[in-house]
Design a protein around this motif. Structure first.
Motif, mmCIF file in Angstrom:
data_model
loop_
_atom_site.group_PDB
_atom_site.id
_atom_site.type_symbol
_atom_site.label_atom_id
_atom_site.label_comp_id
_atom_site.label_asym_id
_atom_site.label_seq_id
_atom_site.Cartn_x
_atom_site.Cartn_y
_atom_site.Cartn_z
ATOM 1 N N SER A 224 1.236 -0.726 -0.036
ATOM 2 C CA SER A 224 0.117 -0.201 -0.390
ATOM 3 C C SER A 224 0.826 1.110 0.169
ATOM 4 O O SER A 224 1.921 0.865 0.333
ATOM 5 C CB SER A 224 -0.650 -0.429 1.240
ATOM 6 N N ILE A 225 0.163 1.950 -0.579
ATOM 7 C CA ILE A 225 1.102 3.602 -0.085
ATOM 8 C C ILE A 225 0.404 4.639 -0.695
ATOM 9 O O ILE A 225 -0.164 4.787 -1.462
ATOM 10 C CB ILE A 225 1.802 3.525 -1.963
ATOM 11 N N THR A 226 0.620 5.522 -0.242
ATOM 12 C CA THR A 226 0.326 6.943 -0.256
ATOM 13 C C THR A 226 1.955 7.784 -0.951
ATOM 14 O O THR A 226 1.949 8.118 0.393
ATOM 15 C CB THR A 226 -0.135 8.090 0.592
ATOM 16 N N VAL A 227 1.652 8.575 -1.737
ATOM 17 C CA VAL A 227 2.611 9.250 -2.166
ATOM 18 C C VAL A 227 2.383 10.436 -3.490
ATOM 19 O O VAL A 227 1.478 10.349 -3.997
ATOM 20 C CB VAL A 227 4.038 8.964 -2.763
ATOM 21 N N GLY A 228 2.640 11.858 -3.173
ATOM 22 C CA GLY A 228 3.043 12.290 -3.990
ATOM 23 C C GLY A 228 2.537 13.826 -3.617
ATOM 24 O O GLY A 228 2.515 14.922 -4.744
ATOM 25 N N GLY A 229 1.973 13.791 -2.453
ATOM 26 C CA GLY A 229 1.319 15.315 -2.049
ATOM 27 C C GLY A 229 2.912 15.985 -1.909
ATOM 28 O O GLY A 229 2.885 16.995 -1.568
ATOM 29 N N SER A 230 3.644 15.722 -1.206
ATOM 30 C CA SER A 230 4.379 16.549 -0.488
ATOM 31 C C SER A 230 6.323 16.147 -1.911
ATOM 32 O O SER A 230 6.437 17.274 -1.673
ATOM 33 C CB SER A 230 5.647 15.154 0.538
ATOM 34 N N ASP A 231 5.836 15.968 -2.611
ATOM 35 C CA ASP A 231 6.287 16.426 -4.288
ATOM 36 C C ASP A 231 6.257 17.565 -4.644
ATOM 37 O O ASP A 231 6.712 18.409 -5.052
ATOM 38 C CB ASP A 231 6.439 15.350 -5.207
ATOM 39 N N SER A 232 4.797 17.640 -4.863
ATOM 40 C CA SER A 232 4.038 18.416 -4.838
ATOM 41 C C SER A 232 3.736 20.054 -4.205
ATOM 42 O O SER A 232 3.594 20.698 -4.538
ATOM 43 C CB SER A 232 2.653 17.944 -5.004
ATOM 44 N N SER A 233 4.352 19.554 -2.376
ATOM 45 C CA SER A 233 5.086 20.187 -1.968
ATOM 46 C C SER A 233 3.167 21.221 -1.032
ATOM 47 O O SER A 233 2.873 22.332 -1.086
ATOM 48 C CB SER A 233 5.205 21.999 -2.562
ATOM 49 N N LEU B 90 -4.380 15.933 -8.090
ATOM 50 C CA LEU B 90 -3.144 15.295 -7.240
ATOM 51 C C LEU B 90 -3.559 13.737 -7.806
ATOM 52 O O LEU B 90 -2.979 13.831 -8.595
ATOM 53 C CB LEU B 90 -3.196 15.839 -6.603
ATOM 54 N N ASN B 91 -4.755 13.609 -7.117
ATOM 55 C CA ASN B 91 -5.709 12.222 -7.889
ATOM 56 C C ASN B 91 -5.990 12.203 -8.292
ATOM 57 O O ASN B 91 -5.440 10.860 -9.320
ATOM 58 C CB ASN B 91 -6.898 12.468 -6.712
ATOM 59 N N SER B 92 -6.198 12.593 -9.775
ATOM 60 C CA SER B 92 -6.037 12.323 -10.827
ATOM 61 C C SER B 92 -5.026 12.063 -11.657
ATOM 62 O O SER B 92 -5.124 10.917 -12.559
ATOM 63 C CB SER B 92 -6.866 13.510 -12.109
ATOM 64 N N VAL B 93 -4.072 12.237 -11.545
ATOM 65 C CA VAL B 93 -2.485 12.045 -11.938
ATOM 66 C C VAL B 93 -2.108 10.939 -11.443
ATOM 67 O O VAL B 93 -1.535 10.246 -12.113
ATOM 68 C CB VAL B 93 -1.463 13.446 -11.894
ATOM 69 N N ILE B 94 -2.237 10.821 -9.972
ATOM 70 C CA ILE B 94 -1.832 9.814 -9.242
ATOM 71 C C ILE B 94 -2.287 8.488 -9.649
ATOM 72 O O ILE B 94 -2.071 6.806 -10.614
ATOM 73 C CB ILE B 94 -1.453 9.362 -8.084
ATOM 74 N N ALA B 95 -3.363 8.566 -9.658
ATOM 75 C CA ALA B 95 -4.899 7.640 -10.341
ATOM 76 C C ALA B 95 -4.208 6.653 -11.713
ATOM 77 O O ALA B 95 -4.498 5.802 -12.349
ATOM 78 C CB ALA B 95 -6.300 8.013 -10.860
ATOM 79 N N LEU C 129 -3.623 4.686 -2.517
ATOM 80 C CA LEU C 129 -4.637 5.469 -2.339
ATOM 81 C C LEU C 129 -4.379 7.019 -2.111
ATOM 82 O O LEU C 129 -3.529 7.237 -1.803
ATOM 83 C CB LEU C 129 -4.331 4.806 -0.156
ATOM 84 N N GLY C 130 -5.513 7.570 -2.654
ATOM 85 C CA GLY C 130 -5.384 8.977 -2.972
ATOM 86 C C GLY C 130 -5.839 9.449 -1.620
ATOM 87 O O GLY C 130 -5.748 9.269 -1.018
ATOM 88 N N TYR C 131 -5.657 11.011 -1.715
ATOM 89 C CA TYR C 131 -6.217 11.418 -1.055
ATOM 90 C C TYR C 131 -7.325 12.558 -0.784
ATOM 91 O O TYR C 131 -7.622 12.611 -1.149
ATOM 92 C CB TYR C 131 -5.125 12.979 -1.182
#
Length: 269
Positions: free
Chosen positions: A110-119, A204-209, A173-175
């Motif tokens: 499982s993973i949540t990631v991308g929010g920190s990259d996006s500041s 952000l969620n759309s790109v992650i998905a 998992l998204g935000y």
């Protein structure tokens, strides 16, 4: 933020005593060729920031005994469980510091990631200041990064996960949305800023998905799981903004982990 290579571990049979200062990074069951181990990767939303009850072995990562990965492991007794998610982790941090436990025996990631990259932490810090201009400009900059740089970072990370754990089911998992608009909050950000923040989460969620689906992973949408429990709702599962503690702000509470993210992961597996 510094990433730890030594992750707390949790035995699924005795979670209360699972994470000790001397505990190993991974608890292995009897030797088996089956891919039944669970590895929890990611950022603060997976480590459990905001939920309290943090393990003391690495204070910077703020891994919580109330985080959804720990709760899932307790309920499902995987053959092994490695909890390497860490507060502030970007895709590059996950690549460098969190993938060690992955193997052919890993059956679930499982993973949540991308929010920190996006500041997003910087965005939140600016949005709590008076005036809308800095907030909206920071959101626009985050959206630009999400479009331009994040897809490549996610692709490299997702490829690395597949390479190291080829038999694993990977759940991304998204935000959740941060705010319920026109809600119960009488002070703080205005609805213009709240709406812009929610729209940034959507982007952000759309790109992650898209990246997750491209790699054959499952995307689990936290917006539906948290619907009706955003900040400014009557029963929020997210911590409201606190200018004196922005680390905890905008993160799921213990109910957000147990009633929001845990069922989300369980339903995706």
């Amino acid at each position: 933020m510094r990433q730890s290579r030594i992750a707390p571990c949790a035995s699924s049979l005795l979670l209360a005593a699972a994470c000790t200062l001397a505990g190993p990074a991974t608890v292995e069951a009897a030797p088996s060729t089956a891919a039944t181990g669970y590895v929890a990767l990611g950022d603060s939303y997976s480590s459990g920031v905001g939920a309290g009850s943090y393990f003391t072995s690495d204070a910077d990562c703020r891994r919580s005994s109330r985080a959804y990965p720990v709760l899932w492991a307790a309920a499902h007794a995987p053959s092994s469980f490695s909890f390497t998610a860490c507060n502030g982790a970007r895709t590059t941090d996950v690549m460098a510091d969190q993938l060690g436990p992955l193997s052919r025996r890993t059956g679930l990631v499982s993973i949540t990631v991308g929010g920190s990259d996006s500041s997003f932490a910087k965005v939140m810090a600016l949005c709590v200041l008076p005036g809308q201009t800095a907030c909206l400009s920071a959101i626009a900059a985050a959206d630009s990064f999400v479009d331009g740089s994040l897809p490549g970072r996610l692709d490299r990370l997702y490829s690395a996960i597949t390479s190291r754990a080829p038999a694993a089911r990977v759940v991304v998992l998204g935000y959740p949305h941060f705010y319920q608009l026109h809600g119960t909050c009488s002070i703080g950000l205005r609805d213009t800023e709240r709406s812009a923040l929610n729209a940034a989460v959507d982007h952000l969620n759309s790109v992650i998905a898209r990246g997750a689906i491209h790699h054959g992973f499952t995307f689990a949408d936290a917006r539906s799981a948290f619907a009706g429990h955003e900040i400014c709702s009557s029963s929020p599962w997210l911590r409201s903004v606190d200018p004196l503690d922005l680390v905890e702000s905008y993160h799921p509470t213990a109910p957000g982990q147990s009633l929001g993210y845990l069922p989300l992961l369980s339903g995706a597996v």
